[in-house]
Scaffold this motif. Structure first.
Motif, PDB file in Angstrom:
ATOM      1  N   ALA A   1       0.936  -1.509   0.376  1.00 13.76           N
ATOM      2  CA  ALA A   1       0.347   0.528   0.140  1.00 13.76           C
ATOM      3  C   ALA A   1       0.633   1.077  -0.201  1.00 13.76           C
ATOM      4  CB  ALA A   1      -0.659   0.087   1.133  1.00 13.76           C
ATOM      5  N   HIS A   2       0.547   2.305  -0.857  1.00 13.14           N
ATOM      6  CA  HIS A   2       1.420   3.731  -0.703  1.00 13.14           C
ATOM      7  C   HIS A   2       0.637   4.731  -0.572  1.00 13.14           C
ATOM      8  CE1 HIS A   2       4.068   1.032  -2.926  1.00 13.14           C
ATOM      9  NE2 HIS A   2       4.895   2.181  -3.511  1.00 13.14           N
ATOM     10  N   HIS A   3       0.433   5.684   0.140  1.00 13.06           N
ATOM     11  CA  HIS A   3      -0.484   6.582   0.937  1.00 13.06           C
ATOM     12  C   HIS A   3      -0.079   7.972   0.773  1.00 13.06           C
ATOM     13  CE1 HIS A   3      -1.607   3.317   3.480  1.00 13.06           C
ATOM     14  NE2 HIS A   3      -0.791   3.109   3.705  1.00 13.06           N
TER      15      HIS A   3
ATOM     16  N   ARG B   1      -2.982  -1.016  12.523  1.00 17.96           N
ATOM     17  CA  ARG B   1      -2.804  -2.532  12.021  1.00 17.96           C
ATOM     18  C   ARG B   1      -1.318  -2.875  11.831  1.00 17.96           C
ATOM     19  NH1 ARG B   1      -4.542   1.499   8.044  1.00 17.96           N
ATOM     20  NH2 ARG B   1      -2.607   1.288   6.735  1.00 17.96           N
TER      21      ARG B   1
ATOM     22  N   ILE C   1      -1.564   3.703   9.656  1.00 21.14           N
ATOM     23  CA  ILE C   1      -0.726   1.974   9.406  1.00 21.14           C
ATOM     24  C   ILE C   1      -0.694   1.722  10.810  1.00 21.14           C
ATOM     25  CG2 ILE C   1       1.448   1.723   8.938  1.00 21.14           C
ATOM     26  CD1 ILE C   1       1.080   4.005   6.436  1.00 21.14           C
ATOM     27  N   LEU C   2       0.011   2.167  11.722  1.00 16.30           N
ATOM     28  CA  LEU C   2      -0.079   1.961  12.755  1.00 16.30           C
ATOM     29  C   LEU C   2      -0.689   1.346  13.600  1.00 16.30           C
ATOM     30  CD1 LEU C   2       2.808   4.516  14.937  1.00 16.30           C
ATOM     31  CD2 LEU C   2       3.208   2.649  13.529  1.00 16.30           C
TER      32      LEU C   2
ATOM     33  N   ALA D   1       1.490  -2.356  11.020  1.00 15.28           N
ATOM     34  CA  ALA D   1       2.110  -2.804   9.960  1.00 15.28           C
ATOM     35  C   ALA D   1       2.553  -1.338  10.566  1.00 15.28           C
ATOM     36  CB  ALA D   1       1.513  -2.385   8.444  1.00 15.28           C
TER      37      ALA D   1
ATOM     38  N   PRO E   1       4.919   1.764   8.619  1.00 21.60           N
ATOM     39  CA  PRO E   1       5.070   3.103   8.306  1.00 21.60           C
ATOM     40  C   PRO E   1       6.473   3.493   7.359  1.00 21.60           C
ATOM     41  CG  PRO E   1       4.593   3.624  10.368  1.00 21.60           C
ATOM     42  CD  PRO E   1       4.620   2.961  10.671  1.00 21.60           C
TER      43      PRO E   1
ATOM     44  N   ALA F   1      -2.307   9.445   8.193  1.00 19.98           N
ATOM     45  CA  ALA F   1      -2.006   7.379   7.533  1.00 19.98           C
ATOM     46  C   ALA F   1      -1.118   7.180   8.625  1.00 19.98           C
ATOM     47  CB  ALA F   1      -1.309   8.207   6.378  1.00 19.98           C
ATOM     48  N   ILE F   2      -0.167   7.904   8.698  1.00 20.20           N
ATOM     49  CA  ILE F   2       1.426   6.721   9.898  1.00 20.20           C
ATOM     50  C   ILE F   2      -0.016   6.829  10.567  1.00 20.20           C
ATOM     51  CG2 ILE F   2       2.450   7.241  11.200  1.00 20.20           C
ATOM     52  CD1 ILE F   2       3.701   9.133   9.276  1.00 20.20           C
TER      53      ILE F   2
END
Length: 71
Positions: free
Chosen positions: A15-17, A47, A44-45, A49, A51, A40-41
């Protein structure tokens, strides 16, 4: 600006944000980028994942990473 970005077919499912979020006629600002990137960060965190922040100007990167207060 979006230079040298990989086409979707070459991103290998990663994924790219914040790509292609503004039209060429939209005004870009560090304040908006800071808010959008931090959001977005956080997502991501949440989930689980990791970043990775790449690209942009040093001002944009610093605004995300440091305690900049941008009006």
């Amino acid at each position: 600006i979006g230079t040298a970005k990989l086409p979707v077919s070459e991103r290998r499912g990663i994924a790219h944000h914040l790509l292609d979020v503004l039209d060429v006629t939209d005004e870009a600002s560090v304040a908006r980028y800071q808010q959008d990137a931090r959001g977005a960060i956080e997502g991501i965190l949440t989930r689980g994942a990791v970043p990775i922040l790449v690209g942009g100007s040093m001002l944009s990167v610093a605004a995300v990473l440091a305690d900049f207060r941008v009006p």
